[in-house]
Design a protein around this motif. Structure first.
Motif, PDB file in Angstrom:
ATOM      1  N   GLY A 117     -17.782  -3.934   3.363  1.00 60.01           N
ATOM      2  CA  GLY A 117     -18.577  -2.730   3.158  1.00 60.01           C
ATOM      3  C   GLY A 117     -18.130  -1.526   3.941  1.00 60.01           C
ATOM      4  O   GLY A 117     -18.786  -0.475   3.895  1.00 60.01           O
ATOM      5  N   LEU A 118     -17.005  -1.623   4.667  1.00 60.71           N
ATOM      6  CA  LEU A 118     -16.506  -0.517   5.477  1.00 60.71           C
ATOM      7  C   LEU A 118     -15.135  -0.074   4.972  1.00 60.71           C
ATOM      8  O   LEU A 118     -14.361  -0.893   4.466  1.00 60.71           O
ATOM      9  CB  LEU A 118     -16.402  -0.931   6.944  1.00 60.71           C
ATOM     10  CG  LEU A 118     -17.707  -1.341   7.631  1.00 60.71           C
ATOM     11  CD1 LEU A 118     -17.415  -1.902   9.013  1.00 60.71           C
ATOM     12  CD2 LEU A 118     -18.661  -0.160   7.715  1.00 60.71           C
ATOM     13  N   PRO A 119     -14.805   1.222   5.131  1.00 63.52           N
ATOM     14  CA  PRO A 119     -13.482   1.684   4.689  1.00 63.52           C
ATOM     15  C   PRO A 119     -12.372   1.049   5.516  1.00 63.52           C
ATOM     16  O   PRO A 119     -12.503   0.848   6.717  1.00 63.52           O
ATOM     17  CB  PRO A 119     -13.536   3.198   4.924  1.00 63.52           C
ATOM     18  CG  PRO A 119     -14.979   3.534   5.041  1.00 63.52           C
ATOM     19  CD  PRO A 119     -15.647   2.326   5.616  1.00 63.52           C
ATOM     20  N   LEU A 120     -11.269   0.746   4.838  1.00 61.00           N
ATOM     21  CA  LEU A 120     -10.069   0.201   5.470  1.00 61.00           C
ATOM     22  C   LEU A 120      -8.933   1.164   5.111  1.00 61.00           C
ATOM     23  O   LEU A 120      -8.533   1.249   3.956  1.00 61.00           O
ATOM     24  CB  LEU A 120      -9.790  -1.195   4.930  1.00 61.00           C
ATOM     25  CG  LEU A 120      -8.746  -2.066   5.630  1.00 61.00           C
ATOM     26  CD1 LEU A 120      -9.113  -2.298   7.085  1.00 61.00           C
ATOM     27  CD2 LEU A 120      -8.598  -3.390   4.911  1.00 61.00           C
ATOM     28  N   VAL A 121      -8.432   1.895   6.103  1.00 58.41           N
ATOM     29  CA  VAL A 121      -7.602   3.066   5.845  1.00 58.41           C
ATOM     30  C   VAL A 121      -6.193   2.861   6.391  1.00 58.41           C
ATOM     31  O   VAL A 121      -6.004   2.308   7.474  1.00 58.41           O
ATOM     32  CB  VAL A 121      -8.220   4.330   6.490  1.00 58.41           C
ATOM     33  CG1 VAL A 121      -7.396   5.569   6.136  1.00 58.41           C
ATOM     34  CG2 VAL A 121      -9.660   4.502   6.041  1.00 58.41           C
ATOM     35  N   ALA A 122      -5.212   3.332   5.635  1.00 63.61           N
ATOM     36  CA  ALA A 122      -3.818   3.386   6.082  1.00 63.61           C
ATOM     37  C   ALA A 122      -3.264   4.751   5.713  1.00 63.61           C
ATOM     38  O   ALA A 122      -3.608   5.308   4.669  1.00 63.61           O
ATOM     39  CB  ALA A 122      -2.986   2.282   5.446  1.00 63.61           C
ATOM     40  N   GLY A 130      -4.007   7.372  -7.568  1.00 62.33           N
ATOM     41  CA  GLY A 130      -3.579   6.085  -8.069  1.00 62.33           C
ATOM     42  C   GLY A 130      -4.059   4.952  -7.183  1.00 62.33           C
ATOM     43  O   GLY A 130      -4.983   5.121  -6.373  1.00 62.33           O
ATOM     44  N   MET A 131      -3.424   3.791  -7.336  1.00 62.67           N
ATOM     45  CA  MET A 131      -3.823   2.563  -6.648  1.00 62.67           C
ATOM     46  C   MET A 131      -2.668   2.040  -5.813  1.00 62.67           C
ATOM     47  O   MET A 131      -1.520   2.019  -6.260  1.00 62.67           O
ATOM     48  CB  MET A 131      -4.245   1.516  -7.686  1.00 62.67           C
ATOM     49  CG  MET A 131      -4.615   0.157  -7.120  1.00 62.67           C
ATOM     50  SD  MET A 131      -5.275  -0.977  -8.372  1.00 62.67           S
ATOM     51  CE  MET A 131      -3.870  -1.171  -9.487  1.00 62.67           C
ATOM     52  N   ALA A 132      -2.986   1.574  -4.610  1.00 59.82           N
ATOM     53  CA  ALA A 132      -1.975   1.002  -3.707  1.00 59.82           C
ATOM     54  C   ALA A 132      -1.826  -0.491  -3.975  1.00 59.82           C
ATOM     55  O   ALA A 132      -2.817  -1.227  -3.994  1.00 59.82           O
ATOM     56  CB  ALA A 132      -2.375   1.233  -2.252  1.00 59.82           C
ATOM     57  N   VAL A 133      -0.578  -0.934  -4.183  1.00 60.98           N
ATOM     58  CA  VAL A 133      -0.288  -2.355  -4.423  1.00 60.98           C
ATOM     59  C   VAL A 133       0.968  -2.734  -3.658  1.00 60.98           C
ATOM     60  O   VAL A 133       1.730  -1.872  -3.208  1.00 60.98           O
ATOM     61  CB  VAL A 133      -0.105  -2.659  -5.929  1.00 60.98           C
ATOM     62  CG1 VAL A 133      -1.336  -2.268  -6.725  1.00 60.98           C
ATOM     63  CG2 VAL A 133       1.137  -1.952  -6.477  1.00 60.98           C
ATOM     64  N   LEU A 173       0.136  -1.385   4.857  1.00 56.62           N
ATOM     65  CA  LEU A 173      -1.075  -1.695   4.102  1.00 56.62           C
ATOM     66  C   LEU A 173      -1.541  -3.102   4.434  1.00 56.62           C
ATOM     67  O   LEU A 173      -0.766  -4.055   4.343  1.00 56.62           O
ATOM     68  CB  LEU A 173      -0.797  -1.579   2.600  1.00 56.62           C
ATOM     69  CG  LEU A 173      -1.994  -1.681   1.658  1.00 56.62           C
ATOM     70  CD1 LEU A 173      -2.879  -0.442   1.785  1.00 56.62           C
ATOM     71  CD2 LEU A 173      -1.524  -1.852   0.215  1.00 56.62           C
ATOM     72  N   ARG A 174      -2.789  -3.235   4.829  1.00 55.57           N
ATOM     73  CA  ARG A 174      -3.330  -4.562   5.106  1.00 55.57           C
ATOM     74  C   ARG A 174      -3.595  -5.301   3.795  1.00 55.57           C
ATOM     75  O   ARG A 174      -3.835  -4.696   2.755  1.00 55.57           O
ATOM     76  CB  ARG A 174      -4.608  -4.450   5.926  1.00 55.57           C
ATOM     77  CG  ARG A 174      -4.398  -3.756   7.266  1.00 55.57           C
ATOM     78  CD  ARG A 174      -5.567  -3.947   8.176  1.00 55.57           C
ATOM     79  NE  ARG A 174      -5.387  -3.247   9.436  1.00 55.57           N
ATOM     80  CZ  ARG A 174      -6.176  -3.406  10.485  1.00 55.57           C
ATOM     81  NH1 ARG A 174      -7.205  -4.232  10.425  1.00 55.57           N
ATOM     82  NH2 ARG A 174      -5.949  -2.733  11.603  1.00 55.57           N
ATOM     83  N   LEU A 175      -3.572  -6.624   3.892  1.00 58.27           N
ATOM     84  CA  LEU A 175      -3.715  -7.440   2.683  1.00 58.27           C
ATOM     85  C   LEU A 175      -4.995  -7.109   1.923  1.00 58.27           C
ATOM     86  O   LEU A 175      -4.998  -6.994   0.711  1.00 58.27           O
ATOM     87  CB  LEU A 175      -3.678  -8.921   3.049  1.00 58.27           C
ATOM     88  CG  LEU A 175      -2.302  -9.478   3.449  1.00 58.27           C
ATOM     89  CD1 LEU A 175      -2.446 -10.919   3.895  1.00 58.27           C
ATOM     90  CD2 LEU A 175      -1.325  -9.377   2.288  1.00 58.27           C
ATOM     91  N   GLY A 176      -6.086  -6.985   2.611  1.00 57.60           N
ATOM     92  CA  GLY A 176      -7.358  -6.738   1.937  1.00 57.60           C
ATOM     93  C   GLY A 176      -7.484  -5.365   1.336  1.00 57.60           C
ATOM     94  O   GLY A 176      -8.420  -5.099   0.575  1.00 57.60           O
ATOM     95  N   ALA A 177      -6.540  -4.464   1.652  1.00 54.13           N
ATOM     96  CA  ALA A 177      -6.603  -3.104   1.119  1.00 54.13           C
ATOM     97  C   ALA A 177      -5.856  -2.955  -0.196  1.00 54.13           C
ATOM     98  O   ALA A 177      -5.930  -1.898  -0.834  1.00 54.13           O
ATOM     99  CB  ALA A 177      -6.059  -2.117   2.138  1.00 54.13           C
ATOM    100  N   GLU A 178      -5.110  -3.991  -0.617  1.00 52.73           N
ATOM    101  CA  GLU A 178      -4.405  -3.907  -1.895  1.00 52.73           C
ATOM    102  C   GLU A 178      -5.415  -3.714  -3.026  1.00 52.73           C
ATOM    103  O   GLU A 178      -6.432  -4.405  -3.101  1.00 52.73           O
ATOM    104  CB  GLU A 178      -3.583  -5.165  -2.142  1.00 52.73           C
ATOM    105  CG  GLU A 178      -2.745  -5.090  -3.401  1.00 52.73           C
ATOM    106  CD  GLU A 178      -1.843  -6.294  -3.590  1.00 52.73           C
ATOM    107  OE1 GLU A 178      -0.899  -6.207  -4.391  1.00 52.73           O
ATOM    108  OE2 GLU A 178      -2.091  -7.333  -2.951  1.00 52.73           O
TER     109      GLU A 178
END
Length: 294
Positions: A118-123, A170-173, A152-157
């Motif tokens: 529920g919290l932002p995960l930022v790179a 767009g989307m980060a992958v 990029l952390r795994l959960g942020a993909e």
């Protein structure tokens, strides 16, 4: 005299970045399945986009909303070739993201916003490469080749990427060798619309099993190893043992390249195949079908 100093340029940039994260984070969700965790974002009311590779197996998921509440979601469609996954859900009131379609340039600053619990995960990082449209290794049509220099952390993909104006682009992958790639807004819009309507991306189908073979010094052909009954190849009169040496007048460079050209736009088109059959030149006109569901 006032002791209040004006904000430094660095402070203004930092504040602008934090404000951009706060503005978009209500639309960014954490996604949990039995086997994986990723991020996603609200694409349309009731529809969430994420990374297909980040959530490769399960058909049911749990969305963690900003603040920690959870709602159930189901996979509505997936396209491994463009790494786009579409989820259907109810109870998500967050406004959808609105994409900025202005192309990114090499050297621009970007932010990737995912979510965890529920919290932002930022790179943060830079656009390290900005190139034209390309085909993925799985044959997907990606509207621009954008590589991002960031950790990029795994959960942020599957999270959303913001440009320097703070607008989603767009989307980060993850790409090969864990490089961070951007799936552009144009690709997401095109693929997600197909997934919402059909549940899959149509792919071209020849109804032929092909094997590379040398036909002349320095040239390659595609030998037909088998022909599917009632498939497009059979309807065109292609026979087992035929060798395709050209398609629409263009020499065959490799079997993988030939198959990768059978994207969604190829369905229904007519290909002129130049064949060699028992040493004789033969021509066949093949109407590309849609690949049957696996």
């Amino acid at each position: 005299m006032s002791n209040v100093s004006s904000p430094s340029p660095f402070d203004r940039v930092s504040t602008a970045m934090a404000d951009a994260v706060s503005a978009v984070s209500p639309a960014v969700l954490a996604i949990q399945t039995r086997h994986a965790r990723a991020s996603g974002f609200v694409w349309r009311p009731g529809w969430v986009v994420s990374s297909e590779e980040g959530l490769p197996e399960d058909e049911e998921a749990e969305l963690v909303l900003p603040g920690g509440a959870t709602v159930a979601a189901k996979v509505a469609g997936r396209d491994p070739s463009t790494d786009v996954l579409l989820l259907r859900c109810e109870g998500v009131a967050s406004p959808p993201v609105v994409f900025d379609v202005e192309p990114l340039r090499a050297g621009e600053m970007v932010l990737a916003i995912g979510a965890r619990e529920g919290l932002p995960l930022v790179a943060g990082g830079l656009v390290s490469l900005a190139g034209p449209a390309w085909r993925s290794l799985r044959g997907g049509e990606i509207d621009a080749r954008i590589e991002l220099d960031m950790r990029l952390r795994l959960g942020a993909e599957g999270g959303v990427v913001l440009n320097a104006k703070g607008q989603p682009v767009g989307m980060a992958v993850f790409g090969p060798r864990r490089r961070v790639l951007l799936i552009p807004a144009a690709t997401i819009e095109r693929v997600a619309a197909q997934l919402m309507t059909h549940g899959h991306m149509p792919r071209g189908y020849l109804g032929l099993s092909l094997q590379p073979v040398r036909v002349d010094a320095g040239s390659v052909g595609a030998m037909v190893m088998s022909v599917a009954e009632q498939g497009p190849g059979a309807a065109a009169g292609v026979l087992q043992g035929d060798v395709i040496v050209a398609m629409n007048g263009q020499p065959i460079r490799s079997v993988p390249l030939l198959l990768r050209a059978l994207g969604p736009a190829s369905v229904g088109t007519v290909l002129v195949l130049s064949l060699r059959r028992a040493g004789e030149a033969v021509e066949a006109r093949l109407r590309v079908g849609e690949r049957p569901a696996a």
